[in-house]
Design an enzyme around this catalytic site. Structure first.
Site, short mmCIF file in Angstrom:
data_model
loop_
_atom_site.label_atom_id
_atom_site.label_comp_id
_atom_site.label_asym_id
_atom_site.label_seq_id
_atom_site.Cartn_x
_atom_site.Cartn_y
_atom_site.Cartn_z
N THR A 358 0.81 -1.22 0.00
CA THR A 358 0.00 0.00 0.00
C THR A 358 0.84 1.27 0.00
O THR A 358 0.51 2.25 -0.64
CB THR A 358 -0.94 0.01 1.21
OG1 THR A 358 -1.79 -1.13 1.15
CG2 THR A 358 -1.80 1.26 1.24
N GLU A 398 7.43 -1.87 -3.81
CA GLU A 398 6.73 -2.77 -4.72
C GLU A 398 6.02 -1.96 -5.81
O GLU A 398 4.86 -1.63 -5.65
CB GLU A 398 5.74 -3.63 -3.92
CG GLU A 398 6.39 -4.45 -2.83
CD GLU A 398 5.40 -5.33 -2.06
OE1 GLU A 398 4.33 -5.67 -2.63
OE2 GLU A 398 5.68 -5.66 -0.92
N TYR A 465 6.92 -15.84 -3.10
CA TYR A 465 5.58 -16.30 -2.77
C TYR A 465 4.61 -15.38 -3.52
O TYR A 465 5.04 -14.41 -4.17
CB TYR A 465 5.31 -16.27 -1.25
CG TYR A 465 5.92 -15.10 -0.52
CD1 TYR A 465 5.36 -13.83 -0.60
CD2 TYR A 465 7.07 -15.25 0.26
CE1 TYR A 465 5.92 -12.75 0.06
CE2 TYR A 465 7.64 -14.18 0.93
CZ TYR A 465 7.06 -12.93 0.83
OH TYR A 465 7.62 -11.86 1.48
N ASP A 466 3.33 -15.67 -3.47
CA ASP A 466 2.32 -14.88 -4.20
C ASP A 466 2.53 -14.92 -5.71
O ASP A 466 2.15 -13.98 -6.41
CB ASP A 466 2.30 -13.43 -3.72
CG ASP A 466 1.75 -13.27 -2.32
OD1 ASP A 466 1.05 -14.19 -1.86
OD2 ASP A 466 2.03 -12.25 -1.68
#
Length: 623
Positions: A358, A398, A465-466
């Site tokens: 976020t 990110e 991951y993800d």
């Protein structure tokens, strides 16, 4: 609505619902109201030369501060009442007060005792506090009409300055010598308190001290604090970390890193606190903690959640050391609990992580002036209130020059420029970064000069991951954390091996890479096929979010029925989940060691069982 707020499972995050500030304001109001009702009850002041009044700024949160005056009876007869007067410069004001009535005229302030605390016995002290704004210091102090230091002319007595951060020498298996530069004081420094892992271990008159009786091969943190002739203590110095020799140099996981993320919002709906790291046995198994998350706003590092970070009051049963927080202590919340954890487990290093899914949007502005950003981060991490808690910084962007929650167009070199300035600001402290694990051709790894930026970092944390999840509502079902590729994988390059291989091929040393382990699973519903590759109708139900569930829940609610690409999957009813188990974690750790990696890290602690099954598997596998 759940109050659980996971931020960085790469795809989703919620901002905490609770407002810690309102709790603080409400608490202060409760204190101020009864005091206001007592205005006028204090007895008239009388002259008393055999007494002193000293001022301390107990805490400073940027937009305000807490001040405290202490009256000490240095005579042989009791004081029957006291009145303190002082001046604040323009821009500094005092507001609500407790344990005294406070009035002002312009910048001149007068504080008088209440009906119950006017009497001060010989040798005794009484204190009162107030909230203020601004940065000025009081001047012209008078106590009952006389000088606050008990003399005829000197206006008050300021606390000493902070000594220089100690340096270490003559380190042995059981001792270490500390040296520091002297503090200054308007009346003179009497002595210094030596703090080890936050607790006082000695008081000395000089600027050196040798601490003996230590344990071989153990990490310790030291700081010092000056005390003046009136017994006032000044701010704590910067801290220095040192490891005693001997002991085989052992740490959990041998020489490998076993790092994990602790999320600030876990204290809400998840009811997961720093103490859980102790009761689960996790603290004895890990080497590092990344505390998530600090925010990135207006080109600066900022606080993420002040209530969870440093305002929440802990009861004795919630606290790491079994001691409850008091309403007036300078530091509470997770930061204070982490301080207590380090005192109990001095081998653990703690980094403050900034960004996340976020809050990564703020990095675009940060790279416009990376030096100013780095300085803001250093100033926040090294804030005197919690400087001893943190050993460095973690950056979770990110993603630079690619799309995450938002898209960044800062260019291939912006990320490295940012990390370079952070390294300059943080010196020898730890600097790490969580990065993409997209090993596909032309993917996110290819968008940035990760090889060039590596020289500024201690470790990269590729988020392995993800890779797959129920954001593709109809499937195909696929493991979210595959170690390797497999026949039918939805996207080539989306696996740990591809990501690590690509990073190593760029020339990044393998010991700078840590393998990521998710302490949770991702799943679909409406699935009839047991093996990967089945179709679905949507995301499986989860405790806090559809399509995601903690390992501690899945191990019982939907036990693993098979393995693929080095990880487990489970088909139960019409639900299909993938997640790591202690067995697959052990295999992944063996793979990481074979690749020469520096170790592994996990997202995040609260997904593990109450006895730390996954952390234990990581630690055992890294030995």
């Amino acid at each position: 609505m759940s109050t659980d707020t996971p931020q960085r499972r790469s795809r989703f995050r919620w901002i905490p619902v609770r407002s810690g500030r309102s709790k603080v304001v409400a608490g202060l109001t409760a204190l101020v109201v009864p005091l206001a009702a007592m205005v006028g009850l204090a007895a008239p002041a009388s002259a008393a030369a055999s007494a002193t009044a000293t001022y301390t700024k107990k805490s400073d949160w940027g937009s305000g501060f807490e001040g405290q005056w202490t009256v000490k009876n240095t005579g042989t007869t009791a004081l029957s009442s006291w009145t303190i007067e002082w001046d604040f410069p323009s821009g500094t004001t005092a507001g609500s007060a407790w344990d005294a009535t406070l009035t002002s005229s312009g910048g001149h302030y007068t504080a008088k005792n209440l009906s119950w605390n006017g009497s001060v016995a010989p040798g005794a002290s009484i204190s009162f506090g107030f909230n203020g704004t601004g940065s000025g210091s009081p001047t012209g102090c008078k106590l009952n009409g006389a000088s606050c230091d008990g003399g005829p002319t000197v206006p008050g007595d300021n606390p000493p300055t902070a000594p220089g951060a100690p340096t270490t020498s003559d380190v042995t298996d059981t001792s270490v010598k500390l040296s520091w530069s002297a503090a200054t004081d308007d009346k003179g420094v009497k002595n210094y308190d030596v703090l080890r892992d936050g607790a006082k271990v000695a008081t000395v008159t000089g600027t050196t001290y040798t601490n003996t009786g230590l344990t071989a091969g153990t990490d310790y943190s030291y700081a010092v604090q000056a005390r003046d002739t009136a017994d006032q203590t000044g701010p704590v110095s910067g801290a220095v970390s040192v490891r005693t020799t001997g002991g085989g140099g052992e740490q959990p996981g041998g020489d490998k890193i076993n790092m994990g993320y602790f999320t600030q919002w876990g204290v809400y709906g998840r009811n997961y606190h720093v103490k859980n790291l102790v009761t689960s046995g996790t603290a004895a198994k890990i080497t590092h903690i990344n505390y998530a998350f600090g925010n990135v706003q207006n080109g600066k590092c900022t606080i993420g959640d002040s209530y969870a970070d440093y305002e929440k009051a802990y009861t004795a049963d919630q606290s790491v050391d079994g001691v409850a927080d008091t309403w007036d202590q300078p530091l509470r919340g997770n930061f204070n609990q982490l301080r207590k954890l380090k005192a109990k487990y001095p081998h653990i290093k703690i980094l403050w992580s900034f960004g996340g899914w976020t809050w990564s949007g703020g990095f675009g502005q940060a790279v416009q002036n990376p030096a100013a950003f780095a300085q803001s981060c250093h100033d926040l991490v090294e804030d005197p209130r919690w400087a001893d808690v943190f050993d460095g910084i973690d950056i979770d962007w990110e993603y630079p020059n690619a799309c995450g929650l938002t898209c960044d167009t800062s260019g291939r070199d912006a990320y490295g420029n940012l990390l370079g300035e952070l390294r300059k600001s943080f010196g020898t402290d730890l600097v790490t970064s969580a990065i993409t694990a997209d090993g596909s051709d032309g993917g996110k790894i290819d968008a940035v000069d990760y090889a060039g930026a590596a020289k500024h970092l201690d470790w990269y944390l590729p988020m392995t991951y993800d890779f797959f999840g129920a954001w593709e509502a109809k499937g195909p079902t696929a493991p979210h954390s595959p170690l390797t590729s497999y026949p039918g994988v939805p996207t080539e390059g989306f696996n740990s091996d591809a990501a690590i291989s690509k990073l190593k091929s760029l020339g990044i040393p393998p010991e700078k890479l840590l393998l990521g382990i998710g302490f949770y699973g991702r799943g679909w519903t409406g699935v009839t096929q047991s093996e990967p590759g089945g179709s679905a109708t949507g995301a499986a139900a989860g405790t806090y979010e559809a399509g995601i569930e903690d390992y501690r829940v899945l191990k019982n609610s939907c036990p693993a029925t098979g393995k693929v690409a080095g990880t487990a999957y489970a088909h139960c009813g019409t639900n299909w989940w993938s997640y790591d188990t202690p067995a697959t974690v052990g295999s992944k750790m063996a793979w990481a060691k074979n690749q020469g990696l520096g170790g592994a890290f996990s997202w995040e602690f609260s997904g593990d069982t109450t006895n730390g099954e996954l952390v234990n598997a990581m630690a055992n596998g890294l030995k």
